[in-house]
Every structure is written in C-alpha cells, then in structure tokens.
Design an enzyme around this catalytic site. Structure first.
Site, PDB file in Angstrom:
ATOM      1  N   HIS A  71     -10.767  -5.295  -2.041  1.00 55.85           N
ATOM      2  CA  HIS A  71     -11.753  -5.141  -0.964  1.00 55.85           C
ATOM      3  C   HIS A  71     -12.924  -4.357  -1.547  1.00 55.85           C
ATOM      4  O   HIS A  71     -12.918  -3.123  -1.584  1.00 55.85           O
ATOM      5  CB  HIS A  71     -11.142  -4.383   0.223  1.00 55.85           C
ATOM      6  CG  HIS A  71     -10.030  -5.140   0.885  1.00 55.85           C
ATOM      7  ND1 HIS A  71     -10.252  -6.322   1.564  1.00 55.85           N
ATOM      8  CD2 HIS A  71      -8.704  -4.900   0.969  1.00 55.85           C
ATOM      9  CE1 HIS A  71      -9.101  -6.775   2.047  1.00 55.85           C
ATOM     10  NE2 HIS A  71      -8.145  -5.934   1.691  1.00 55.85           N
ATOM     11  N   ASP A  91     -12.703  -9.505  -0.765  1.00 50.44           N
ATOM     12  CA  ASP A  91     -13.949  -9.606  -0.015  1.00 50.44           C
ATOM     13  C   ASP A  91     -14.926  -8.602  -0.610  1.00 50.44           C
ATOM     14  O   ASP A  91     -14.549  -7.764  -1.435  1.00 50.44           O
ATOM     15  CB  ASP A  91     -13.763  -9.447   1.513  1.00 50.44           C
ATOM     16  CG  ASP A  91     -12.936  -8.250   1.937  1.00 50.44           C
ATOM     17  OD1 ASP A  91     -12.995  -7.199   1.251  1.00 50.44           O
ATOM     18  OD2 ASP A  91     -12.237  -8.345   2.967  1.00 50.44           O
ATOM     19  N   ASN A  95       1.779  -4.470  -3.510  1.00 48.28           N
ATOM     20  CA  ASN A  95       0.387  -4.828  -3.232  1.00 48.28           C
ATOM     21  C   ASN A  95      -0.363  -3.570  -2.817  1.00 48.28           C
ATOM     22  O   ASN A  95       0.155  -2.773  -2.028  1.00 48.28           O
ATOM     23  CB  ASN A  95       0.398  -5.847  -2.072  1.00 48.28           C
ATOM     24  CG  ASN A  95      -0.947  -6.459  -1.779  1.00 48.28           C
ATOM     25  OD1 ASN A  95      -1.598  -6.995  -2.668  1.00 48.28           O
ATOM     26  ND2 ASN A  95      -1.362  -6.405  -0.508  1.00 48.28           N
ATOM     27  N   GLU A 133       0.808  -1.228   0.000  1.00 48.94           N
ATOM     28  CA  GLU A 133       0.000   0.000   0.000  1.00 48.94           C
ATOM     29  C   GLU A 133       0.843   1.282   0.000  1.00 48.94           C
ATOM     30  O   GLU A 133       0.681   2.131   0.885  1.00 48.94           O
ATOM     31  CB  GLU A 133      -0.973  -0.038   1.197  1.00 48.94           C
ATOM     32  CG  GLU A 133      -1.855  -1.282   1.171  1.00 48.94           C
ATOM     33  CD  GLU A 133      -2.778  -1.446   2.380  1.00 48.94           C
ATOM     34  OE1 GLU A 133      -2.720  -0.609   3.295  1.00 48.94           O
ATOM     35  OE2 GLU A 133      -3.557  -2.405   2.390  1.00 48.94           O
ATOM     36  N   GLU A 185      -6.659 -10.079  -1.705  1.00 50.86           N
ATOM     37  CA  GLU A 185      -7.382  -9.946  -0.420  1.00 50.86           C
ATOM     38  C   GLU A 185      -8.885  -9.801  -0.648  1.00 50.86           C
ATOM     39  O   GLU A 185      -9.557  -8.993   0.002  1.00 50.86           O
ATOM     40  CB  GLU A 185      -6.841  -8.732   0.360  1.00 50.86           C
ATOM     41  CG  GLU A 185      -5.352  -8.776   0.613  1.00 50.86           C
ATOM     42  CD  GLU A 185      -4.822  -7.604   1.437  1.00 50.86           C
ATOM     43  OE1 GLU A 185      -5.635  -6.831   1.986  1.00 50.86           O
ATOM     44  OE2 GLU A 185      -3.590  -7.457   1.524  1.00 50.86           O
TER      45      GLU A 185
HETATM   46  O1  G2I Z   1      -7.204  -3.982   6.607  1.00 46.51           O
HETATM   47  C1  G2I Z   1      -7.429  -5.093   5.800  1.00 46.51           C
HETATM   48  C2  G2I Z   1      -6.178  -5.485   5.050  1.00 46.51           C
HETATM   49  C3  G2I Z   1      -5.796  -4.413   4.047  1.00 46.51           C
HETATM   50  N1  G2I Z   1      -4.617  -4.759   3.301  1.00 46.51           N
HETATM   51  C4  G2I Z   1      -3.463  -5.177   4.076  1.00 46.51           C
HETATM   52  C5  G2I Z   1      -3.834  -6.237   5.103  1.00 46.51           C
HETATM   53  O2  G2I Z   1      -2.720  -6.535   5.896  1.00 46.51           O
HETATM   54  C6  G2I Z   1      -4.977  -5.757   5.968  1.00 46.51           C
HETATM   55  O3  G2I Z   1      -5.234  -6.786   6.937  1.00 46.51           O
HETATM   56  C7  G2I Z   1      -5.722  -6.331   8.167  1.00 46.51           C
HETATM   57  C8  G2I Z   1      -5.922  -7.508   9.106  1.00 46.51           C
HETATM   58  O4  G2I Z   1      -6.863  -8.404   8.546  1.00 46.51           O
HETATM   59  C9  G2I Z   1      -6.437  -7.008  10.449  1.00 46.51           C
HETATM   60  O5  G2I Z   1      -6.466  -8.074  11.383  1.00 46.51           O
HETATM   61  O6  G2I Z   1      -4.833  -5.420   8.734  1.00 46.51           O
HETATM   62  C10 G2I Z   1      -5.368  -4.843   9.897  1.00 46.51           C
HETATM   63  C11 G2I Z   1      -4.462  -3.715  10.367  1.00 46.51           C
HETATM   64  O7  G2I Z   1      -4.246  -2.789   9.388  1.00 46.51           O
HETATM   65  C12 G2I Z   1      -5.541  -5.911  10.976  1.00 46.51           C
HETATM   66  O8  G2I Z   1      -6.177  -5.357  12.107  1.00 46.51           O
HETATM   67  C13 G2I Z   1      -5.423  -5.332  13.250  1.00 46.51           C
HETATM   68  C14 G2I Z   1      -6.158  -4.499  14.275  1.00 46.51           C
HETATM   69  O9  G2I Z   1      -6.336  -3.195  13.743  1.00 46.51           O
HETATM   70  C15 G2I Z   1      -5.346  -4.415  15.525  1.00 46.51           C
HETATM   71  O10 G2I Z   1      -6.071  -3.720  16.496  1.00 46.51           O
HETATM   72  C16 G2I Z   1      -4.997  -5.826  16.010  1.00 46.51           C
HETATM   73  O11 G2I Z   1      -4.113  -5.754  17.116  1.00 46.51           O
HETATM   74  O12 G2I Z   1      -5.190  -6.634  13.766  1.00 46.51           O
HETATM   75  C17 G2I Z   1      -4.330  -6.610  14.871  1.00 46.51           C
HETATM   76  C18 G2I Z   1      -3.982  -8.047  15.258  1.00 46.51           C
HETATM   77  O13 G2I Z   1      -5.150  -8.775  15.581  1.00 46.51           O
END
Ligand code: G2I
Length: 477
Positions: free
Chosen positions: A239, A269, A203, A162, A267
């Site tokens: 997304h 959805d 990405n 990103e 990714e």
């Molecule tokens: O945001 C959706 C995706 C967008 N592209 C990059 C991906 O890496 C991203 O994945 C998400 C995860 O699925 C989430 O799980 O990235 C988020 C963060 O930008 C992740 O969320 C984070 C929460 O914000 C935190 O509070 C938490 O501590 O997940 C962390 C681990 O559970």
C-alpha cells in the site's frame, strides 16, 4: 428467390452479422484501452499472475466485473473470508459470502488467494475477549474448519495477517498474549494439516523495503524454516504513497526467496493527494511499473495483486481522507496511465487503441487537428535500467482553443528504440518521432492534458526525449 439463392442470402446475412459483432468487440476493447488478453495473459507469459481483490458487493457491478474478468487471473476476497464474516459467533460458521467469490473466480478461470485466517482486525469480540486458556483451541478450530471448507479450492492462504508492529516487535494481540510468538507456527501447522496443497503465507504491510519490520519478518521466516514449520510464502501488501516505492524492494524480495519461500505483491495500490494532477498520474505509472519490474526481477515472485479493481472500489479515501486515485482504473473503469505502464512493464503494448487510431477518426472538436492554436506544455519522467527505459509524458494544451487531435514531435536519445507504447501511437521507433493521439484521447480542451508513454530499449543513453513540438511550435518544458 430459388432455394439456393435464399440459402446464400441467409448465409451472407449471418456473415454480415458476425462481422458486425467482431467490429463491435474490437471497438469495445479499443475503447477500454486494453490489450487483447489483459494483464493476466501478459503476466502469464512472464510466469506470474495478476490479481485483484473483490468483495461480494463488487460482483453486482457489471462495469467492474467486466474489467476484473478481462484483466485478472487471481482473486483475493476483500473481506469475505475474514474471521468476523466466517465465524461471527463461537462455532457458528458462514461461508456463503466467501463461496460466492470462489464461484465467481472459478467461473472466470481465476485462482483464489484465501485471506485471512488469523488477524487482530475484523476479529469478532467473542475471540478477543476469550480467557487466554481458550484462545489456542478457538484459533485451531477456526483454521481447521475454514481451511477444510475451502480445501482444494484456494491457491494460497494468508494464515497470519499483519503480525508485526512497525518497529519489528510482534503485536501483543489476543493470540500473542495467550500463546506467545509460537502461535504463528501453530497456525501454520494447523492450516497445513487441513489442506496440504495450499501455499501458506504470512502477509504484512511496510515490509516492502529493507527496514526494521522487514528484518523482523525475515528473521521469523528463517526461524520457521529452520524448525521445519510449513511456510511457503510471504505477502508484501504494498500500500504505497505516490513516489514512495522503496528502492530496496527487489533486493528485499530476493533475500526472502533465498530462504526458500515464494514472495508476492498482495494488495498493491498507490495513493495520491487529491485532486490528482496529470503529473501525479505519470508518477503513479512509474510507481506501478517499478513494482511490477521488481517482481519480475525476482524469480520467486509469483504474482502481483492490486487491492480492488478501480478507484471507486478502493479503501483509500475512507481511511486516508484527502487521498485516493490509488488504482490503475479510474472510477469509470477506464485505464489510467498506470495501466499502460504495467502493460509495458509486462512486455506488452496497448495494441487495441493503437490499431484503432488510424482506422477511426478522433471525434472532431473545434480547432484544426494537430494545430497548437496557442501552445503546449510537456512534463515527462524517465525510469531507466541497464538495457531499457520507461518514459511517461503529459502533454497540456496551453492554448485558447480545443484541439480535435494532436501529434507531438520529439527526439529520442542515441541508441534508444521504442518497443511498446500506451495511450499514443509512436513512429518511427528511433530518432525524431511523432506521437499521435488514439481514438479516445485526441480531444484536448484549453488547459486539458493527455498522458501517454512508451518503453524503449537503450544502449547506455538514458536521456529523456527532447525538442517537443506540436504543429511546428515548440512546447514549454
Ligand atoms: O485496510 C486495507 C487492507 C490492509 N491489509 C489487509 C486487508 O484485509 C485490508 O483490507 C481492508 C478492506 O479492503 C476494507 O474493506 O480491510 C478493512 C478492515 O481492516 C476493510 O474495511 C472494513 C471497514 O472498516 C468496515 O467498517 C466494514 O464493515 O470493511 C468492512 C466490510 O465492508
């Protein structure tokens, strides 16, 4: 009993036990509505992979891992390879969570997309607060250590994640501010030196259609290629919001492959404003099918990954309050219409449930099977291309009694022939046809709906099916 008779008796008992196990397995796969080999075998037959994201927490949920192992052949760690997990403080590394995902993938015959090395989010504060002069060596050290750790074990790396703003300018993050736009080439070269066998990706999201942001990514990739920087692919996160898959997606993917890089949907959805209606789920099925068709239409598109296994695991409700239901599996890991549409887009048919439909009678509820006892309503949507079409139909029981089974009669356009179905059995394949419920969706309470669909070949007549009737009574359109 003689020795021979005892042996025969035992063999018969073993054979009976094996037959019972086989029957149980058939019933289980039919209940899951899954094709025998899952999305992965259909995808592999088309020369692509079908992946999912998994987190460490997901690995402890048996219903989730059962679907993951049956359906997917590529895994992206949801969070476990990000900088805040792998190097929470300067020079101290923790690869245990990522290693757990890699072990799971290896044990289940899945490959791994490494995600990710350089990103302005989930970045520990020790990095974002470094003086500019120290950022390059911190970045290179992080990349070298992590890529070396996983050398030979990952299919690809999202090296820079990103990097762009939506207007196509590069984000002014700690990396850009210290090194200018050259940090991207530097990161790619550093990763390549640590694992020359891994495919190196950039990405991003909102680059799926042709727009200012995808133009900027295109220009960047073209310039990296011209300079001989090791870049192998571009990840299109995908997304999406319901009904908003860009119509330019296939053309956009294609222009990137013309630069000599692979492309992947990384990714996927498709979020729905809650509560999701059956019409929403039918639209979502069209959206998922369109994305898979776009990938299949582009020879350099190597695979599609969904972000998470089921609706219960999705990041959407937490980030976009009021939205959800964004994946192909509901929160009980049962397939949604989008799953059937993806099966069809991959050239398969949900044979498990169809086969069992005739064998096992649907659970009987009040009301005689197939009789409308009031009325029916049908909503449908058609998605046609030059030689084929995908149709999703939602049947609603508008009567006052529960149906124990249903058989919906309708007429296909001239030259249309059903080639695969999901969530219903349809016969014959042309002309006036009858769609019959499967073992798991025959019961329709008053006001309840069942969604099913089919893919058909066609010779120019894109007309949606017409003249729907249930038990001889016409349905409302
Ligand atoms: O945001 C959706 C995706 C967008 N592209 C990059 C991906 O890496 C991203 O994945 C998400 C995860 O699925 C989430 O799980 O990235 C988020 C963060 O930008 C992740 O969320 C984070 C929460 O914000 C935190 O509070 C938490 O501590 O997940 C962390 C681990 O559970």
């Amino acid at each position: 009993m003689s020795v021979h008779a005892r042996l025969r008796h035992r063999l018969l008992a073993v054979a009976a036990a094996l037959a019972a196990v086989a029957l149980l397995l058939t019933a289980l796969s039919a209940r899951a509505g899954a094709t025998g080999g899952g999305l992965k075998s259909l995808a592999e037959a088309k020369g692509i992979y079908f992946g999912t994201a998994l987190t460490q927490g997901n690995l402890g949920v048996p219903a989730l891992t059962a679907v993951a192992a049956a359906q997917f052949d590529m895994v992206t760690p949801g969070n476990e390879m990000k900088w805040d997990t792998t190097e929470p403080s300067d020079g101290s590394y923790d690869f245990a969570p990522g290693d757990q995902i890699v072990s799971y993938a290896q044990a289940n015959g899945m490959r791994v997309r490494g995600h990710n090395l350089v990103w302005d989010s989930q970045l520990p504060s020790w990095v974002s607060s470094l003086p500019s002069a120290q950022v390059q060596s911190a970045m290179e050290g992080h990349i070298t250590t992590e890529v070396t750790h996983y050398r030979g074990q990952v299919y690809s790396w999202d090296v820079v994640n990103e990097p762009f703003n939506d207007d196509g300018t590069l984000k002014q993050d700690v990396f850009f501010n210290a090194m200018g736009s050259g940090y991207i080439a530097d990161a790619l070269r550093t990763a390549h030196a640590a694992d020359p066998g891994a495919k190196l990706y950039l990405n991003d999201y909102n680059i799926e259609g042709e727009n200012a942001k995808s133009d900027a990514m295109y220009t960047l990739v073209r310039s990296l290629k011209a300079q001989g920087v090791p870049i192998d692919g571009v990840g299109f996160e995908s997304h999406f919001i319901l009904g908003q898959v860009p119509s330019t997606m296939a053309a956009n993917l294609e222009r990137f492959t013309a630069l000599g890089v692979d492309v992947a949907v990384t990714e996927l959805d498709d979020r729905i404003p809650l509560p999701a209606t059956s019409a929403d789920l039918a639209q979502q099925a069209d959206d998922y099918a369109a994305v898979v068709q776009d990938c299949l239409a582009v020879s350099g598109c190597v695979g599609v990954s969904q972000w998470g296994v089921g609706d219960a695991d999705s990041w959407i409700p937490g980030t976009f309050p009021g939205y959800g239901a964004a994946t192909m599996f509901d929160s009980d890991y049962q397939p949604k219409p989008a799953y059937g549409a993806v099966v069809a887009a991959l050239g398969g048919s949900a044979t498990g449930p169809s086969a069992s439909a005739s064998a096992s009678a649907p659970p009987s509820a009040s009301g005689s099977p197939g009789a409308p006892a009031g009325g029916c309503q049908v909503a449908d949507s058609v998605d046609a291309w030059n030689t084929g079409m995908t149709e999703n139909i939602t049947l609603t029981n508008t009567g006052a009694t529960t149906l124990g089974a249903w058989s919906l009669v309708f007429t296909l356009g001239g030259g249309q022939a059903v080639s695969s179905t999901w969530n219903a059995a349809i016969s014959p394949s042309t002309g006036q046809v009858t769609a019959t419920n499967l073992s798991y969706n025959g019961t329709l309470a008053p006001g309840a709906s069942a969604s099913f669909g089919f893919q058909a070949t066609q010779t120019g007549d894109f007309a949606a099916p017409a003249s729907f009737s249930l038990g001889g009574v016409s349905c409302v359109g």
